[in-house]
Design a protein around this motif. Structure first.
Motif, short mmCIF file in Angstrom:
data_model
loop_
_atom_site.label_atom_id
_atom_site.label_comp_id
_atom_site.label_asym_id
_atom_site.label_seq_id
_atom_site.Cartn_x
_atom_site.Cartn_y
_atom_site.Cartn_z
N GLN A 1 2.73 10.06 17.03
CA GLN A 1 4.02 10.34 16.41
C GLN A 1 5.11 10.72 17.39
O GLN A 1 6.29 10.61 17.08
N TYR B 1 -5.33 0.40 14.20
CA TYR B 1 -6.44 0.12 13.31
C TYR B 1 -7.36 -0.89 13.98
O TYR B 1 -6.95 -1.69 14.82
N ARG C 1 -2.32 6.39 0.56
CA ARG C 1 -2.16 7.56 1.41
C ARG C 1 -1.72 8.73 0.54
O ARG C 1 -1.25 8.56 -0.58
N TYR D 1 0.54 7.48 -3.08
CA TYR D 1 1.09 6.20 -2.64
C TYR D 1 -0.03 5.16 -2.55
O TYR D 1 -1.05 5.39 -1.92
N LEU E 1 4.20 10.62 0.55
CA LEU E 1 5.23 9.60 0.67
C LEU E 1 5.87 9.64 2.06
O LEU E 1 6.66 8.79 2.40
N ARG E 2 5.50 10.64 2.87
CA ARG E 2 6.04 10.72 4.22
C ARG E 2 5.38 9.69 5.09
O ARG E 2 4.30 9.19 4.81
N GLY E 3 6.03 9.40 6.19
CA GLY E 3 5.51 8.35 7.05
C GLY E 3 4.36 8.76 7.93
O GLY E 3 3.48 7.98 8.23
N GLY E 4 4.30 10.01 8.31
CA GLY E 4 3.31 10.39 9.31
C GLY E 4 1.98 10.78 8.74
O GLY E 4 1.40 11.79 9.09
N VAL E 5 1.51 10.01 7.82
CA VAL E 5 0.25 10.33 7.17
C VAL E 5 -0.66 9.10 7.23
O VAL E 5 -0.21 7.98 7.04
N THR E 6 -1.92 9.34 7.47
CA THR E 6 -2.88 8.24 7.60
C THR E 6 -2.95 7.42 6.32
O THR E 6 -3.04 7.95 5.22
N GLN E 7 -2.92 6.11 6.48
CA GLN E 7 -3.06 5.19 5.37
C GLN E 7 -4.48 4.61 5.41
O GLN E 7 -4.93 4.15 6.45
N TYR E 8 -5.14 4.62 4.27
CA TYR E 8 -6.51 4.14 4.18
C TYR E 8 -6.52 2.77 3.48
O TYR E 8 -5.84 2.58 2.48
N ALA F 1 9.47 4.48 5.67
CA ALA F 1 8.04 4.80 5.64
C ALA F 1 7.35 4.31 4.38
O ALA F 1 6.23 4.71 4.08
#
Lengths: 114, 111
Positions: free
Chosen positions: B50, B35, A94, A31, A97-104, B96
């Motif tokens: 979460q 952030y 990230r 993503y 595609l799931r929401g609970g994952v850290t986005q860089y 999401a």
């Protein structure tokens, strides 16, 4: 790993010019997305991609094009720059595609359109 | 659509003091990211929450998620000049596919 990289860091354009903001990530993330940050308006999603060959529009897509020919790269194209596109642009990626994952996020590109 | 409101918008504290930044959502929170951003730099991930009632800490920064109140708080203990910057909260939206962000809180630490 370099993480998410963006080039250039700064750019000044004249109205009507076109240019491409580059974004690359070396984490094999599915993503990727582009945001713009404006004072008083927070970050807004321009376009996003859930994998190579797949892109979709975000909240503010007008005036921008994207493509995703490889997993690593997600360039953002300004077709005909306008002063309203003066902003700071951030690319993000990230792993899932799931929401609970850290986005860089990348370091950003500061764009001024005169 | 979901909106996040941060308070205060700006905060000036003396070095060594504690401080709290709040993030309130217009809808139920299914996750919350914090952030930090410094001028000319990208967003640095701090923490992800979460579950309702979840609390996480990293060094002197603690974040909590209160689902019932649709709110999260970020607390800094014994603030240092390195804590200065803009703090942003973000929540997953659009199934999401994107993060919705608050307006940010600008933190200044006076020596």
């Amino acid at each position: 790993n370099a993480g998410v990289t963006q080039t250039p860091k700064f750019q000044v354009l004249k109205t009507g010019q076109s240019m491409t903001l580059q974004c690359a990530q070396d984490m094999n993330h599915e993503y990727m997305s582009w945001y713009r940050q404006d004072p008083g308006m927070g970050l807004r999603l321009i376009h996003y991609s859930v994998g190579a060959g797949i892109t979709d529009q975000g909240e503010v897509p007008n005036g921008y094009n994207v493509s995703r020919s490889t997993t690593e790269d997600f360039p953002l194209r300004l077709l005909s720059a306008a002063p309203s596109q003066t902003s700071v642009y951030f690319c993000a990626s990230r792993n899932s595609l799931r929401g609970g994952v850290t986005q860089y996020f990348g370091p950003g590109t500061r764009l001024t359109v005169l | 659509s979901q909106e996040l409101e941060q308070s205060p918008q700006s905060l000036i504290v003396q070095e060594g003091k504690n401080l709290t930044i709040n993030c309130t959502s217009s809808k139920t929170l299914y996750g919350l990211y914090w952030y930090k951003q410094k001028y000319g730099e990208g967003l640095i991930f701090l923490m992800m929450l979460q579950k309702g009632g979840e609390e996480k800490s990293h060094e002197k920064i603690t974040a909590k998620l209160d689902e019932k109140k649709q709110q999260s708080s970020l607390h800094i203990t014994a603030s240092q000049p390195s804590h200065a910057g803009i703090y942003l909260c973000g929540a997953p939206n659009w199934g999401a596919q994107k993060l919705v962000f608050g307006q940010g809180t600008r933190l200044t630490i006076n020596p």
